[in-house]
Design an enzyme around this catalytic site. Structure first.
Site, mmCIF file in Angstrom:
data_model
loop_
_atom_site.group_PDB
_atom_site.id
_atom_site.type_symbol
_atom_site.label_atom_id
_atom_site.label_comp_id
_atom_site.label_asym_id
_atom_site.label_seq_id
_atom_site.Cartn_x
_atom_site.Cartn_y
_atom_site.Cartn_z
ATOM 1 N N HIS A 92 0.796 -1.224 0.000
ATOM 2 C CA HIS A 92 0.000 0.000 0.000
ATOM 3 C C HIS A 92 0.837 1.287 0.000
ATOM 4 O O HIS A 92 0.284 2.381 -0.174
ATOM 5 C CB HIS A 92 -0.995 0.000 1.176
ATOM 6 C CG HIS A 92 -2.336 0.564 0.818
ATOM 7 N ND1 HIS A 92 -3.475 0.337 1.567
ATOM 8 C CD2 HIS A 92 -2.739 1.361 -0.215
ATOM 9 C CE1 HIS A 92 -4.494 0.980 1.013
ATOM 10 N NE2 HIS A 92 -4.080 1.602 -0.064
ATOM 11 N N ASP B 186 -7.338 -1.741 -0.259
ATOM 12 C CA ASP B 186 -6.447 -2.766 0.293
ATOM 13 C C ASP B 186 -7.297 -4.024 0.475
ATOM 14 O O ASP B 186 -8.285 -3.999 1.230
ATOM 15 C CB ASP B 186 -5.908 -2.253 1.642
ATOM 16 C CG ASP B 186 -4.894 -3.197 2.277
ATOM 17 O OD1 ASP B 186 -4.964 -4.419 2.021
ATOM 18 O OD2 ASP B 186 -4.053 -2.699 3.050
ATOM 19 N N ASP C 192 -9.822 -0.621 4.002
ATOM 20 C CA ASP C 192 -8.646 -1.243 4.617
ATOM 21 C C ASP C 192 -8.991 -1.713 6.026
ATOM 22 O O ASP C 192 -9.823 -1.104 6.707
ATOM 23 C CB ASP C 192 -7.533 -0.172 4.711
ATOM 24 C CG ASP C 192 -6.128 -0.745 4.714
ATOM 25 O OD1 ASP C 192 -5.918 -1.805 5.331
ATOM 26 O OD2 ASP C 192 -5.243 -0.105 4.114
ATOM 27 N N HIS D 120 4.449 1.000 4.276
ATOM 28 C CA HIS D 120 3.070 0.785 3.787
ATOM 29 C C HIS D 120 2.051 1.122 4.875
ATOM 30 O O HIS D 120 0.859 1.249 4.569
ATOM 31 C CB HIS D 120 2.855 -0.634 3.247
ATOM 32 C CG HIS D 120 2.687 -1.701 4.292
ATOM 33 N ND1 HIS D 120 1.978 -2.869 4.059
ATOM 34 C CD2 HIS D 120 3.139 -1.789 5.571
ATOM 35 C CE1 HIS D 120 1.995 -3.619 5.148
ATOM 36 N NE2 HIS D 120 2.690 -3.006 6.068
ATOM 37 N N ASP E 54 -3.158 3.044 7.985
ATOM 38 C CA ASP E 54 -1.989 3.453 7.191
ATOM 39 C C ASP E 54 -1.684 4.938 7.346
ATOM 40 O O ASP E 54 -1.297 5.617 6.387
ATOM 41 C CB ASP E 54 -2.188 3.078 5.705
ATOM 42 C CG ASP E 54 -2.252 1.566 5.504
ATOM 43 O OD1 ASP E 54 -1.919 0.817 6.437
ATOM 44 O OD2 ASP E 54 -2.647 1.134 4.402
ATOM 45 N N GLU F 162 -1.967 -5.090 -2.020
ATOM 46 C CA GLU F 162 -1.692 -6.082 -0.976
ATOM 47 C C GLU F 162 -2.149 -7.497 -1.326
ATOM 48 O O GLU F 162 -2.348 -8.328 -0.432
ATOM 49 C CB GLU F 162 -2.250 -5.643 0.389
ATOM 50 C CG GLU F 162 -1.687 -4.300 0.905
ATOM 51 C CD GLU F 162 -0.269 -4.368 1.491
ATOM 52 O OE1 GLU F 162 0.290 -5.485 1.601
ATOM 53 O OE2 GLU F 162 0.277 -3.281 1.819
ATOM 54 N N ASP G 134 -7.025 -6.485 2.151
ATOM 55 C CA ASP G 134 -7.154 -7.037 3.503
ATOM 56 C C ASP G 134 -8.350 -6.453 4.267
ATOM 57 O O ASP G 134 -8.660 -6.878 5.381
ATOM 58 C CB ASP G 134 -5.851 -6.932 4.304
ATOM 59 C CG ASP G 134 -5.478 -5.515 4.745
ATOM 60 O OD1 ASP G 134 -6.357 -4.657 4.906
ATOM 61 O OD2 ASP G 134 -4.260 -5.289 4.962
ATOM 62 N N HIS H 297 -6.618 -1.470 8.037
ATOM 63 C CA HIS H 297 -5.627 -0.618 8.697
ATOM 64 C C HIS H 297 -5.796 0.838 8.269
ATOM 65 O O HIS H 297 -6.303 1.107 7.181
ATOM 66 C CB HIS H 297 -4.211 -1.076 8.318
ATOM 67 C CG HIS H 297 -3.986 -2.543 8.490
ATOM 68 N ND1 HIS H 297 -4.157 -3.442 7.457
ATOM 69 C CD2 HIS H 297 -3.636 -3.266 9.578
ATOM 70 C CE1 HIS H 297 -3.911 -4.668 7.897
ATOM 71 N NE2 HIS H 297 -3.591 -4.604 9.186
HETATM 72 N N1 LIG Z 1 -1.091 -1.544 4.076
HETATM 73 C C1 LIG Z 1 -1.094 -2.347 5.124
HETATM 74 N N2 LIG Z 1 -1.468 -3.591 5.014
HETATM 75 N N3 LIG Z 1 -0.683 -1.832 6.267
HETATM 76 C C2 LIG Z 1 -0.558 -2.536 7.509
HETATM 77 C C3 LIG Z 1 -0.007 -1.634 8.567
HETATM 78 C C4 LIG Z 1 0.145 -2.333 9.871
HETATM 79 C C5 LIG Z 1 0.650 -1.449 11.022
HETATM 80 N N4 LIG Z 1 -0.326 -0.457 11.381
HETATM 81 C C6 LIG Z 1 1.977 -0.770 10.653
HETATM 82 O O1 LIG Z 1 2.037 0.432 10.579
HETATM 83 O O2 LIG Z 1 2.952 -1.448 10.466
HETATM 84 MN MN LIG Z 2 -3.380 -0.651 3.548
HETATM 85 MN MN LIG Z 3 -4.331 -3.218 5.326
#
Ligand SMILES: NC(=[NH2+])NCCC[C@H](N)C(=O)O
Ligand SMILES: [Mn+2]
Ligand SMILES: [Mn+2]
Length: 319
Positions: free
Chosen positions: A113, A242, A136, A153, A140, A287, A244, A138
């Site tokens: 990402h 994303d 997402d 990411h 990010d 992702e 996920d 997350h």
């Molecule tokens: N694009 C993603 N899948 N990001 C996951 C980030 C997970 C976690 N918050 C980090 O900063 O490491």
């Molecule tokens: Mn992401």
């Molecule tokens: Mn994610």
């Protein structure tokens, strides 16, 4: 909401560029760089063509010399691989910008990402009035000061907003601070770091978690999110997806899976509903990591979900 009588208002002649971004430098798990080739092998291009789109391809990292970066020490404080991320996302930025400037809808397939640094900056160059819908698990939105993993990411939004900008690795200073907190909404969140929660609260960012999806239903959540960032439905919408966000039951082959996610239908509904507004202006699908599949079915499911998101966004089911 009614179906827009002007589908794809920003690309009325339905031409698009699929931009491959086989990049994994924003995190630690190899394999996400194979996402684009799998999506293309699953006939992404011809599937979109059969929906009436004219599709060209771009490959901005074609001659990118990854080897060069393994020879240097590429860390800045706790940030991992800032030079690699900077150089790769800058190439993606130029590709997305050029596509949008020549009136081709940029659909960027990742890759992790962090590539959204380039895609969002590219789209906002052409359409500074855009808004961003970030799907997402997350947020990010870590900054170099809040990230505990050091993986970039997990940070693209903060760079695009210029949060904690004094802490940036020098290489990343080119990133245009094009995104304001009122122009982004999240859907699907369920794994947000404490530092990120603080940022989301302080900046009053529209953040819809899985709790809200359960409480209000996916349609209401999408409408609420769009109303916050695009109240008059006149701004271009960048959809950064994303995979996920969708539950690992449907999307197992991804680097940071979190249980309790969107059903596949909820995930596709988001893409359909955004397409229905007529204002979709760019799409990222990121992702997809085929190397993390435990078996062939996992690959088929994950790549198939990515393909289905693209088809829904390009009008397969409604427009
Ligand atoms: N694009 C993603 N899948 N990001 C996951 C980030 C997970 C976690 N918050 C980090 O900063 O490491
Ligand atoms: Mn992401
Ligand atoms: Mn994610």
């Amino acid at each position: 909401m009614t179906v827009s009588d002007m589908p794809y208002k920003f690309y009325p002649n339905k031409s698009a560029t699929i931009i491959s971004a086989p990049f994994s430098g924003g995190q630690d798990k190899p394999g996400v760089e194979h996402g684009p080739s799998h999506l293309l092998a699953a006939n992404l291009q011809s599937e979109l063509e059969s929906l009436g789109w004219d599709i060209s391809l771009d490959d901005p990292l074609k001659n990118f010399d990854y080897q060069e970066y393994s020879k240097i020490k590429d860390v800045y404080k706790n940030c991992k691989k800032p030079k690699l991320v900077s150089d790769a996302t800058n190439k993606i930025y130029n590709s997305v910008k050029n596509a949008a400037l020549s009136n081709n809808f940029p659909i960027t397939i990742g890759g992790d990402h962090s590539i959204a640094i380039g895609t969002v900056a590219g789209v906002f160059h052409k359409y500074p009035d855009s808004c961003l819908l970030w799907i997402d698990a997350h947020a990010d939105i870590n900054t170099p000061l809040t990230t505990s993993s050091g993986n970039l990411h997990g940070c693209p939004i903060s760079f695009l907003m210029g949060l904690d900008s004094h802490s940036y690795p020098p290489h990343l200073k080119w990133i245009p601070k094009c995104l304001s907190p009122g122009r982004i909404a999240y859907i699907g969140l369920r794994d947000v770091d404490d530092g990120e929660k603080k940022i989301l609260r302080e900046l009053n960012i529209a953040a819809y978690s899985m709790y809200h999806v359960d409480k209000y239903g996916i349609n209401n959540v999408v409408q609420m999110a769009l109303r916050k960032i695009n109240p008059h439905n006149d701004r271009p919408i960048h959809l950064s997806y994303d995979v996920d966000a969708i539950d690992p039951l449907y999307v197992p082959a991804t680097g940071t899976p979190v249980r309790g996610g969107l059903t596949l239908r909820e995930g596709l509904f988001i893409a359909e509903a955004v397409a229905e507004t007529g204002n979709l202006a760019a799409l990222d699908i990121v992702e997809v990591n085929p190397s993390l599949a435990r078996n062939d079915v996992n690959v088929i499911d994950t790549v198939g979900a990515g393909l289905a998101i693209a088809k829904c966004a390009f009008g397969d089911t409604i427009v």
